[in-house]
Design a protein around this motif. Structure first.
Motif, PDB file in Angstrom:
ATOM      1  N   ASP A 234       0.917  -1.107   0.116  1.00 22.07           N
ATOM      2  CA  ASP A 234      -0.004   0.119   0.004  1.00 22.07           C
ATOM      3  C   ASP A 234       0.818   1.307  -0.017  1.00 22.07           C
ATOM      4  N   ALA A 235       2.095   1.289   0.429  1.00 19.08           N
ATOM      5  CA  ALA A 235       2.921   2.214   0.650  1.00 19.08           C
ATOM      6  C   ALA A 235       4.367   1.999   0.859  1.00 19.08           C
ATOM      7  N   VAL A 236       5.219   2.853   0.097  1.00 18.27           N
ATOM      8  CA  VAL A 236       6.556   2.525   0.115  1.00 18.27           C
ATOM      9  C   VAL A 236       7.323   4.178   0.679  1.00 18.27           C
ATOM     10  N   GLY A 237       8.277   3.762   1.312  1.00 19.57           N
ATOM     11  CA  GLY A 237       9.040   5.082   1.724  1.00 19.57           C
ATOM     12  C   GLY A 237      10.707   4.907   2.053  1.00 19.57           C
ATOM     13  N   ILE A 238      11.403   6.058   2.047  1.00 28.20           N
ATOM     14  CA  ILE A 238      12.649   5.810   2.592  1.00 28.20           C
ATOM     15  C   ILE A 238      12.948   6.832   3.748  1.00 28.20           C
ATOM     16  N   THR A 239      13.781   6.414   4.536  1.00 28.82           N
ATOM     17  CA  THR A 239      14.110   7.018   5.872  1.00 28.82           C
ATOM     18  C   THR A 239      15.479   7.036   5.735  1.00 28.82           C
ATOM     19  N   ARG A 240      16.055   8.359   6.055  1.00 25.12           N
ATOM     20  CA  ARG A 240      17.429   8.371   6.075  1.00 25.12           C
ATOM     21  C   ARG A 240      17.813   8.789   7.818  1.00 25.12           C
ATOM     22  N   ILE A 241      18.873   7.923   8.346  1.00 25.14           N
ATOM     23  CA  ILE A 241      19.176   8.166   9.585  1.00 25.14           C
ATOM     24  C   ILE A 241      20.904   8.191   9.801  1.00 25.14           C
ATOM     25  N   ALA A 242      21.083   8.958  10.789  1.00 24.52           N
ATOM     26  CA  ALA A 242      22.804   9.097  11.202  1.00 24.52           C
ATOM     27  C   ALA A 242      22.707   8.604  12.423  1.00 24.52           C
ATOM     28  N   LEU A 243      23.315   7.424  12.758  1.00 28.94           N
ATOM     29  CA  LEU A 243      23.501   6.810  14.060  1.00 28.94           C
ATOM     30  C   LEU A 243      25.067   6.848  14.209  1.00 28.94           C
ATOM     31  N   PRO A 244      25.424   7.303  15.417  1.00 32.02           N
ATOM     32  CA  PRO A 244      26.965   7.550  15.832  1.00 32.02           C
ATOM     33  C   PRO A 244      27.494   5.920  16.029  1.00 32.02           C
ATOM     34  N   LEU A 245      28.806   5.978  15.721  1.00 27.05           N
ATOM     35  CA  LEU A 245      29.537   4.835  15.895  1.00 27.05           C
ATOM     36  C   LEU A 245      30.193   4.942  17.299  1.00 27.05           C
TER      37      LEU A 245
ATOM     38  N   ASP B 191      25.715   6.706   8.112  1.00 24.04           N
ATOM     39  CA  ASP B 191      24.632   7.501   7.030  1.00 24.04           C
ATOM     40  C   ASP B 191      23.940   6.542   6.442  1.00 24.04           C
ATOM     41  N   VAL B 192      22.958   6.204   6.744  1.00 28.89           N
ATOM     42  CA  VAL B 192      22.100   4.771   5.939  1.00 28.89           C
ATOM     43  C   VAL B 192      20.674   5.199   5.634  1.00 28.89           C
ATOM     44  N   LEU B 193      20.391   4.461   4.670  1.00 30.83           N
ATOM     45  CA  LEU B 193      19.083   4.498   4.163  1.00 30.83           C
ATOM     46  C   LEU B 193      18.262   3.196   4.658  1.00 30.83           C
ATOM     47  N   LEU B 194      16.944   3.356   5.263  1.00 30.24           N
ATOM     48  CA  LEU B 194      16.182   2.369   5.637  1.00 30.24           C
ATOM     49  C   LEU B 194      14.984   2.517   4.487  1.00 30.24           C
ATOM     50  N   VAL B 195      14.623   1.276   3.830  1.00 27.62           N
ATOM     51  CA  VAL B 195      13.417   1.227   2.989  1.00 27.62           C
ATOM     52  C   VAL B 195      12.386   0.803   3.680  1.00 27.62           C
ATOM     53  N   TRP B 196      11.139   1.285   3.805  1.00 30.88           N
ATOM     54  CA  TRP B 196      10.194   0.619   4.483  1.00 30.88           C
ATOM     55  C   TRP B 196       8.983   0.439   3.588  1.00 30.88           C
ATOM     56  N   VAL B 197       8.221  -0.682   3.408  1.00 33.06           N
ATOM     57  CA  VAL B 197       6.988  -0.887   2.902  1.00 33.06           C
ATOM     58  C   VAL B 197       5.756  -1.238   3.840  1.00 33.06           C
ATOM     59  N   ARG B 198       4.428  -0.950   3.381  1.00 35.90           N
ATOM     60  CA  ARG B 198       3.367  -1.089   4.178  1.00 35.90           C
ATOM     61  C   ARG B 198       2.138  -1.735   3.507  1.00 35.90           C
ATOM     62  N   ASP B 199       1.358  -2.598   4.162  1.00 38.90           N
ATOM     63  CA  ASP B 199       0.295  -2.915   3.450  1.00 38.90           C
ATOM     64  C   ASP B 199      -0.763  -2.208   3.860  1.00 38.90           C
ATOM     65  N   ALA B 200      -2.116  -2.633   3.417  1.00 37.33           N
ATOM     66  CA  ALA B 200      -3.067  -1.646   3.717  1.00 37.33           C
ATOM     67  C   ALA B 200      -3.900  -2.006   5.085  1.00 37.33           C
ATOM     68  N   ASP B 201      -3.119  -2.894   5.857  1.00 32.53           N
ATOM     69  CA  ASP B 201      -3.411  -3.102   7.117  1.00 32.53           C
ATOM     70  C   ASP B 201      -2.539  -2.329   8.345  1.00 32.53           C
ATOM     71  N   GLY B 202      -1.527  -1.863   7.644  1.00 30.53           N
ATOM     72  CA  GLY B 202      -0.439  -1.193   8.383  1.00 30.53           C
ATOM     73  C   GLY B 202       0.752  -2.075   8.676  1.00 30.53           C
TER      74      GLY B 202
ATOM     75  N   TRP C  18      10.731  -3.692   6.594  1.00 28.72           N
ATOM     76  CA  TRP C  18      11.922  -2.759   6.795  1.00 28.72           C
ATOM     77  C   TRP C  18      13.064  -3.486   6.136  1.00 28.72           C
ATOM     78  N   GLY C  19      14.089  -2.695   5.230  1.00 26.43           N
ATOM     79  CA  GLY C  19      15.161  -2.942   4.742  1.00 26.43           C
ATOM     80  C   GLY C  19      16.125  -2.168   4.791  1.00 26.43           C
ATOM     81  N   GLU C  20      17.470  -2.402   4.952  1.00 19.64           N
ATOM     82  CA  GLU C  20      18.665  -1.710   4.921  1.00 19.64           C
ATOM     83  C   GLU C  20      19.404  -1.491   3.945  1.00 19.64           C
ATOM     84  N   CYS C  21      19.737  -0.322   3.674  1.00 21.00           N
ATOM     85  CA  CYS C  21      20.447  -0.189   2.318  1.00 21.00           C
ATOM     86  C   CYS C  21      21.959  -0.083   2.958  1.00 21.00           C
TER      87      CYS C  21
END
Length: 373
Positions: free
Chosen positions: A4-15, A30-41, A45-48
């Protein structure tokens, strides 16, 4: 399974400490997380597994964000919003390269599919192990050899079963000899050059010959990714097994590398080869040929580490991987942490491909997010 939905979230996580290799230094993931969702919510998640600049391989984070937004996600959805994990690679096959963002999108779909089925990735892959043996990757420290010895001693005290140290011209023989002198023959030590040496440089070849006398578990990727013949020549005259990392971009490159004698061991990284489907194919070919494999890492958060740990439970993974505890890299992981238990990390048995990001931590470290498609 309908998306139902796809998105990209970028995070900065200190080492917890800077991680330096022959191609650069990271202080923040500095990493991208890709998320998908169905109609039920239900989420997936996947990590780039990219770095900020195209230094390790051609992929880098800004380019991954663009290609996901402009090409990969539209192509995935153009084939119909009903899609399963094994179908993702086929829908994206016409795009050349960009393996890390392809892998992230595929992992997100796998995660959603498995959550809907209330099934974990390890069970889906037929993994019977409860734990996988774990090594640790140690960067080139600012404090030189003395600091390296101190760091390695700490990791051995924590229980890591194998140590991999990064090397580069000028930081190679001295640190290796210092570690061997300090910790003795019981230390399972390997080195990773990240393609920093030239087969045309006599001084470089001399260093590699000296390293061959150090009783290492393996020497990883001494030359450039395309230098299979040079690696084969080195393997012919070395007692130490040669492992390839950056050179292995798909199953056919793995087949060629082994067949030509360019390597004795294959490092499988899900992001580098374009996703779980291709990683499984490489594992199966190597297992059939009797070629040892192990699971490499790209300083992943728990989202990517969950996939790596499940993959490392397959029978061909006979060497400890870079599937270390979350605390090796982060004071606080994005997900529930992976813990070291007597040199091993537990294989997750909860639904999905990996643990879900904690909403509060995700909010704290997110630098950008957008919906795609």
């Amino acid at each position: 399974m309908a998306i139902d939905a796809v998105g990209i979230t970028r995070i900065a996580l200190p080492l917890v400490r800077p991680f330096r290799t022959s191609f650069g230094t990271q202080t923040v993931r500095d990493v991208l997380l890709v998320w998908v969702r169905d109609a039920d919510g239900t989420p997936g998640w996947g990590e780039c597994a990219t770095t900020s600049a195209p230094l390790y391989d051609p992929d880098f984070t800004d380019a991954a964000s663009l290609v996901l937004h402009d090409h990969l996600v539209p192509a995935l959805l153009a084939g119909g919003t009903t899609v399963t994990g094994p179908q993702v690679a086929a829908r994206l096959a016409r795009f050349r390269g960009h393996h890390a963002p392809k892998a992230a999108l595929e992992a997100a779909v796998w995660d959603l599919q498995l959550r809907r089925a209330d099934r974990c990735l390890a069970d889906h892959l037929g993994v019977t192990r409860t734990h996988v043996p774990t090594g640790v990757s140690v960067g080139i420290p600012e404090g030189g050899v003395d600091e390296l010895v101190e760091q390695v001693g700490g990791y051995l005290d924590e229980g890591y079963l194998r140590v991999k140290v990064k090397i580069e011209p000028g930081f190679d023989l001295a640190p290796v000899r210092a570690l061997c002198d300090t910790f003795g023959a019981d230390l399972r030590l390997q080195v990773d050059a990240n393609a920093a040496y030239s087969p045309e440089d006599p001084e470089h070849l001399g260093v590699l010959a000296d390293l061959d006398e150090c009783g290492l578990v393996q020497i990883e990727q001494p030359f450039g990714a395309d230098r299979l013949r040079a690696h084969a020549d080195l393997a012919d005259r070395s007692h130490t097994p040669i492992c390839l990392d950056e050179s292995i971009t798909d199953r056919w490159r793995a087949v060629d590398a082994v067949a030509t004698g360019a390597c004795d061991i294959v490092n499988i990284k899900v992001g580098r080869v374009g996703g779980l489907t291709e990683a499984l194919a490489i594992h199966d070919r190597c297992l059939a040929d009797g070629t040892p494999v192990w699971c490499g890492g790209m300083l992943e958060t728990g989202v990517g580490r969950g996939v790596n740990v499940a993959l490392a439970g397959l029978p061909g993974f006979v060497l400890p991987g870079d599937t270390s505890a979350s605390s090796r890299y982060f004071t606080e992981d994005l997900t529930e942490p992976f813990e070291l238990e007597d040199g091993h990390v537990a294989v997750r048995r909860e639904a999905g491909a990996s643990p879900l990001p904690d909403p509060d931590r995700l909010a704290a470290w997110t630098t950008a997010t957008r919906r795609v498609g």
